[in-house]
Design an enzyme around this catalytic site. Structure first.
Site, PDB file in Angstrom:
ATOM      1  N   LYS A 174       2.085  25.317 -26.223  1.00  0.00           N
ATOM      2  CA  LYS A 174       0.892  26.170 -26.178  1.00  0.00           C
ATOM      3  C   LYS A 174       0.872  26.874 -24.817  1.00  0.00           C
ATOM      4  O   LYS A 174       0.105  26.526 -23.914  1.00  0.00           O
ATOM      5  CB  LYS A 174      -0.379  25.341 -26.436  1.00  0.00           C
ATOM      6  CG  LYS A 174      -1.571  26.209 -26.823  1.00  0.00           C
ATOM      7  CD  LYS A 174      -2.672  25.381 -27.428  1.00  0.00           C
ATOM      8  CE  LYS A 174      -3.977  26.144 -27.544  1.00  0.00           C
ATOM      9  NZ  LYS A 174      -3.949  27.314 -28.412  1.00  0.00           N
TER      10      LYS A 174
HETATM   11  N1  PMP Z   1      -1.681  28.534 -34.031  1.00  0.00           N
HETATM   12  C1  PMP Z   1      -2.020  29.199 -32.926  1.00  0.00           C
HETATM   13  C2  PMP Z   1      -1.140  30.305 -32.468  1.00  0.00           C
HETATM   14  C3  PMP Z   1      -3.181  28.865 -32.222  1.00  0.00           C
HETATM   15  O1  PMP Z   1      -3.527  29.525 -31.122  1.00  0.00           O
HETATM   16  C4  PMP Z   1      -3.989  27.815 -32.700  1.00  0.00           C
HETATM   17  C5  PMP Z   1      -5.250  27.439 -31.969  1.00  0.00           C
HETATM   18  N2  PMP Z   1      -5.009  26.464 -30.987  1.00  0.00           N
HETATM   19  C6  PMP Z   1      -3.590  27.135 -33.850  1.00  0.00           C
HETATM   20  C7  PMP Z   1      -2.433  27.515 -34.495  1.00  0.00           C
HETATM   21  C8  PMP Z   1      -4.386  25.974 -34.366  1.00  0.00           C
HETATM   22  O2  PMP Z   1      -4.153  24.838 -33.573  1.00  0.00           O
HETATM   23  P1  PMP Z   1      -5.268  23.721 -33.414  1.00  0.00           P
HETATM   24  O3  PMP Z   1      -5.677  23.338 -34.783  1.00  0.00           O
HETATM   25  O4  PMP Z   1      -4.584  22.585 -32.725  1.00  0.00           O
HETATM   26  O5  PMP Z   1      -6.355  24.315 -32.640  1.00  0.00           O
END
Ligand code: PMP
Length: 323
Positions: A174
């Site tokens: 991330k």
């Molecule tokens: N994909 C992307 C590119 C994101 O930014 C997010 C948000 N964090 C998600 C998927 C979903 O991840 P999560 O459920 O862990 O928030």
């Protein structure tokens, strides 16, 4: 309120004012004094990694429940590891920092928490050998609305941009830098009048949304692209899979998804911490199912809402109470 905050407000209902404090590498600092040196822009910024975490206020219990705090912090440390960034703080210490900060800001509302890790100690140019080093971590939080149960649906378009891939810019990490890919997608989709863009990976298969993951529902099964499709290893996507299988009797299949499967799906929804769960009304102008929020998403959204807010006592291990 800035234009950015106005736009977020349109999407999410409400966005709070700046809070009193942020947490900066072990110190609680007043919002207005939370600065870094201008030399941090550039080489330091390209290797930043972060997390987005939600807290849901339960008014009856006067409790703010942070959703999957530990899992988010574990993912932060995994993202840091790939950047060869070590954390001077343990998961336990970071958990405490998040809770202390929320208490200091006296939030009694739905909130969004963003930890951010970066190399703050040096401005070593990126062309020098990468050394494993401790990162700095900041944590900030803000009141933010929830769209769960609002009946809101989104219109999506398949983007002409391709998703970054594991051997280019790993989407599993991330990293702030990865979001330039998402930003191109969001820019294009909003100019074309869509709420979100759906991104295909280099193999032409569905990966995810610019800021969320995606499920389709076909013939009673919930189908989602695998973690190797060029997606973030989403915590919400995992939670949704567990709720479908364990509570709603909907089998979950992780497999490649073709673009045209989107057009003929019975239901589609996006899921993520920020996006929560939102039904997709149309893709590329094709109406999905009979439009609106379909039966699977209705049941899922209600259950998800009750669990994250702690109205449903089950899955208490997913929630960390602040007060
Ligand atoms: N994909 C992307 C590119 C994101 O930014 C997010 C948000 N964090 C998600 C998927 C979903 O991840 P999560 O459920 O862990 O928030």
């Amino acid at each position: 309120m800035t234009q950015e905050q106005e736009e977020i407000k349109d999407m999410l209902g409400t966005v709070g004012e700046d809070p009193g404090y942020v947490w900066m590498s072990g110190e609680r600092v007043a919002w207005d004094d939370a600065n870094v040196h201008v030399s941090m822009l550039g080489w330091s910024a390209i290797s930043m990694v972060f997390e987005g975490i939600r807290g849901y206020w339960n008014a009856e219990e006067e409790q703010l429940n942070i959703f999957h705090l530990e899992q988010h912090l574990e993912r932060l440390l995994r993202s840091m590891k790939v950047m060869r960034m070590t954390s001077p703080w343990s998961i336990e210490e970071l958990k405490r920092a998040v809770i202390d900060l929320i208490q200091a800001n006296e939030f009694r509302d739905d909130i969004y928490v963003q930890p951010l890790a970066y190399f703050g100690g040096s401005t070593t140019p990126g062309y020098l050998p990468v050394q494993e080093q401790d990162g700095d971590i900041t944590i900030f939080n803000r009141q933010i609305g929830s769209v769960l149960g609002s009946g809101r649906t989104v219109n999506c378009g398949v983007s002409s941009w391709t998703r970054i891939s594991d051997n280019v810019m790993p989407p599993r990490v991330k990293a702030i830098a990865n979001y330039q890919n998402s930003r191109y997608v969001a820019d294009e989709s909003s100019r074309h009048g869509y709420d979100f863009g759906i991104i295909l990976n280099p193999q032409g298969k569905v990966a995810e949304i610019s800021y969320a993951c995606l499920y389709i529902v076909r013939d009673g099964k919930a189908i989602t692209p695998p973690v190797s499709a060029g997606i973030l290893e989403s915590i919400t996507r995992d939670v949704v899979g567990q709720l479908f299988e364990n509570e709603l009797g909907v089998p979950v299949v992780e497999r490649e998804v073709d673009r045209t499967e989107l057009y003929i799906a019975d239901e589609i929804f996006i899921c993520g911490t920020g996006a929560e769960i939102q039904a997709v009304d149309s893709v590329d102008g094709y109406r999905i199912g009979s439009g609106g929020v379909g039966p699977a998403v209705t049941a899922l959204e209600q259950l998800f809402h009750d669990i994250v807010r702690g109205k449903d006592a089950r899955y208490s291990e997913w929630r960390t109470g602040v007060y």
